[in-house]
Each structure stands twice: as structure tokens, then as C-alpha cells.
Design a protein around this motif. Structure first.
Motif, short mmCIF file in Angstrom:
data_model
loop_
_atom_site.label_atom_id
_atom_site.label_comp_id
_atom_site.label_asym_id
_atom_site.label_seq_id
_atom_site.Cartn_x
_atom_site.Cartn_y
_atom_site.Cartn_z
N PHE A 1 0.84 -1.19 0.00
CA PHE A 1 0.00 0.00 0.00
C PHE A 1 0.88 1.24 0.00
N LYS A 2 0.38 2.31 -0.58
CA LYS A 2 1.08 3.58 -0.48
C LYS A 2 1.04 4.03 0.98
N PRO A 3 2.07 4.74 1.39
CA PRO A 3 2.11 5.15 2.80
C PRO A 3 0.85 5.93 3.17
N GLY A 4 0.25 5.57 4.27
CA GLY A 4 -0.93 6.29 4.74
C GLY A 4 -2.23 5.83 4.14
N ALA A 5 -2.15 4.94 3.17
CA ALA A 5 -3.38 4.47 2.51
C ALA A 5 -4.24 3.70 3.50
N LYS A 6 -5.50 4.01 3.52
CA LYS A 6 -6.40 3.26 4.40
C LYS A 6 -7.56 2.70 3.61
N LEU A 7 -7.55 1.43 3.47
CA LEU A 7 -8.55 0.75 2.66
C LEU A 7 -9.97 1.06 3.14
N GLU A 8 -10.14 1.10 4.45
CA GLU A 8 -11.46 1.33 5.02
C GLU A 8 -12.11 2.61 4.50
N ASP A 9 -11.26 3.57 4.13
CA ASP A 9 -11.80 4.84 3.66
C ASP A 9 -12.55 4.69 2.35
N LEU A 10 -12.25 3.64 1.63
CA LEU A 10 -12.88 3.47 0.31
C LEU A 10 -14.21 2.75 0.37
#
Lengths: 144, 144
Positions: free
Chosen positions: A111-120
Motif C-alpha cells: 500500500f502507499k504510505p498512509g493508505a487506508k482501505l477502510e476509507d474506500l
DNA sequence: TGGCATATTTAGAATAATTCCAATTAGGAC
DNA sequence: GTCCTAATTGGAATTATTCTAAATATGCCA
């Protein structure tokens, strides 16, 4: 049954006697080392064949046992693609799998740094996520 | 072998004779209808048992055949969780699966509008994504 | 060091989902 | 109706994985 020795001394160089809470028998060491050496997501059978190079007497059942133990202790991940045989990898960093349809090779993607799957996702708030498994199929760009 | 009829006339009410390029035999209709009726991600065997209510003579092999045909023609999705038996769903809207560890129920979760998974991942630019499969395990918030 | 309780390994049998096979049956075109 | 092809069927085959029971190894404690 032929008498075979199972390692005798604990530390024969490579590993301590216990890794991640798991007692490292000669067989477990061999299986683990196979997965550390080549991170190409081998199946249990692949692991078996490779482990035999290190240890002629190891059995398939033992490879399954060892893989299970390694997975349970979090030293190894078990990865399933569709109905194919399970694959195993020792890459513990959070990653997803990219299945190249042209070559069949499986790449680890981070994942890209800081990426949060839950946000999607439209998850009800308060949902507790314990595990995420993501597989992508496709083709990498032409040449390289 | 007992003589059984396979539908005779084409349109017996529910479906046209062909859906999505697939000729709708009586068996395929039954299997498809099972998946349209209850979207709880049944296994092939679940589908078989339910289809039998509509059609006593249907066989498990046929259910597998029908499911394969429906999947190939894009009318149904096949979903795999780990090493468990495949499950099937007729929800064609893009979604991911949330596996509730407490109840065992599988929920369909959609992406938030505009969400682009690729933005989160370190994919080499130019990568062509043909399919994404995402499964989340966890627990939904208490009551509800 | 020896003996014992427990954990691990092993070969082979068992399991379970799925696929394959060969034969029957159905559907559509003429 | 007749013919050709596609679909269905029951049962056998396949395959990854798990189970089983016996042999072996290990850790511990006297």
C-alpha cells in the motif's frame, strides 16, 4: 521404518531453537528456510520438493504440518487464489497480491504510505476489521 | 434411466429463452432463480439442494455445469474464501465481501462513490487491472 | 545419564469439492 | 418427423488436504 535422526542438537547454525514461539525442529527449519530463500509463493507441493533437497527424508505430511505450524505462529502467510492449491510466503509486511495473467507470476504489492482501505468502503461505522485479503489480476506494463 | 422432460417450450414465464447469450434450459433457469431468490452466497451444494425443490430430477453435476455456464456468461459471480467450497452470487454490482466472524454471514460491501483502489497501491504505472477480489474479515458493530 | 511424558514425524488411508466420462436425452433447423 | 448438436446425468476419477496410528525425537527431572 528406517531410523532417521531428527536433528539432535537444537541450534545447528541458522536458527535459534525457538522462533516466534515455535520450536524449530529440523523439518520446520527446512520448510521455513525454503520459504525464506525463494519468495515466489510456492504451493505445499513445491515446498515439499524443495525441502527434499535439504532433507531427503522429509515427508509431504510433515511439510503440511510444518506449514500449518508456521502459519499459526505468524511466521508465514497462507495465500489462496480461487480454487488453486494454497501458496505460502514468508513476506510478513502488509501487502496484496498481483497475479500477472501473462506470466503467471505473483507479485507482492504494498500500500502507499498512509493508505487506508477502510476509507474506500461503505462499512458500517464501528466495524472491526481483523483481516484483509486482496488479489488483483491483470497485466504489468510491456517491456520493463 | 427414467425419462424426464427438460422443459419443452422455451419461455415458461420467467425468463426469455436466452439470457446474456446463454440458452436458458430448465435446469439453468432453476439454478439461476435460486441465486436470484436468496443472495446469501450459497455453495454449489446449497444451490443443488435448493434447486431440487424446483426440480426434483436435477443432478449435482448439472448444477456444477449450470453454475459454470452462468459464471462464464457473466450472470453470476463465483466467490472463493480461503479453502472453503466456492460460493455463488448473482449480485453483479461491483462489491467486496465482508465475512462476519461472529455470525459467519457474508455481506456485500460497495465502494464509496469515486473510490479508486489503484490509488492506494504501489502499482507500476501502466499496469492493467482486469479483476479485483477483496475479502475482509471482522466483526460488525454490536447491536443493530 | 536414564527414563518418562509429550510433541513431532511419518506413510498411507480417508475426505471432500470438483471435474471428467460415456451414455442418454432434449432442442432447433430443415 | 429426422438429424445434429448441446445439455444433462450418474458414477467414476481427480486432487489438495486432513486424518490416523505407529514410530521417533525431545525436554525434563531425578
Amino acid at each position: 521404518m528406517v531410523s532417521r535422526d531428527q536433528g539432535g542438537e537444537h541450534t545447528d547454525g541458522e536458527f535459534p531453537a525457538v522462533v516466534g514461539g515455535l520450536r524449530m525442529t529440523k523439518q520446520r527449519r527446512a520448510v521455513y528456510q525454503v520459504l525464506l530463500d525463494d519468495r515466489d509463493h510456492p504451493t505445499a507441493n513445491d515446498v515439499f520438493r524443495r525441502a527434499q533437497d535439504r532433507m531427503l527424508s522429509i515427508s509431504l505430511a510433515t511439510v503440511y504440518n510444518c506449514l500449518e505450524a508456521l502459519v499459526e505462529h505468524g511466521l508465514v502467510n497462507q495465500v489462496n487464489f480461487d480454487r488453486e492449491p494454497s501458496r505460502f510466503c514468508s513476506n510478513l509486511k502488509e501487502h496484496v497480491h498481483f497475479h500477472d495473467e501473462k506470466t503467471g507470476v505473483i507479485h507482492d504489492i504494498t500500500f502507499k504510505p498512509g493508505a487506508k482501505l477502510e476509507d474506500l468502503l461503505e462499512l458500517p461505522k464501528g466495524t472491526e476489521v481483523t483481516e484483509v485479503e486482496l488479489t488483483i489480476r491483470g497485466m504489468l506494463p510491456k517491456q520493463k
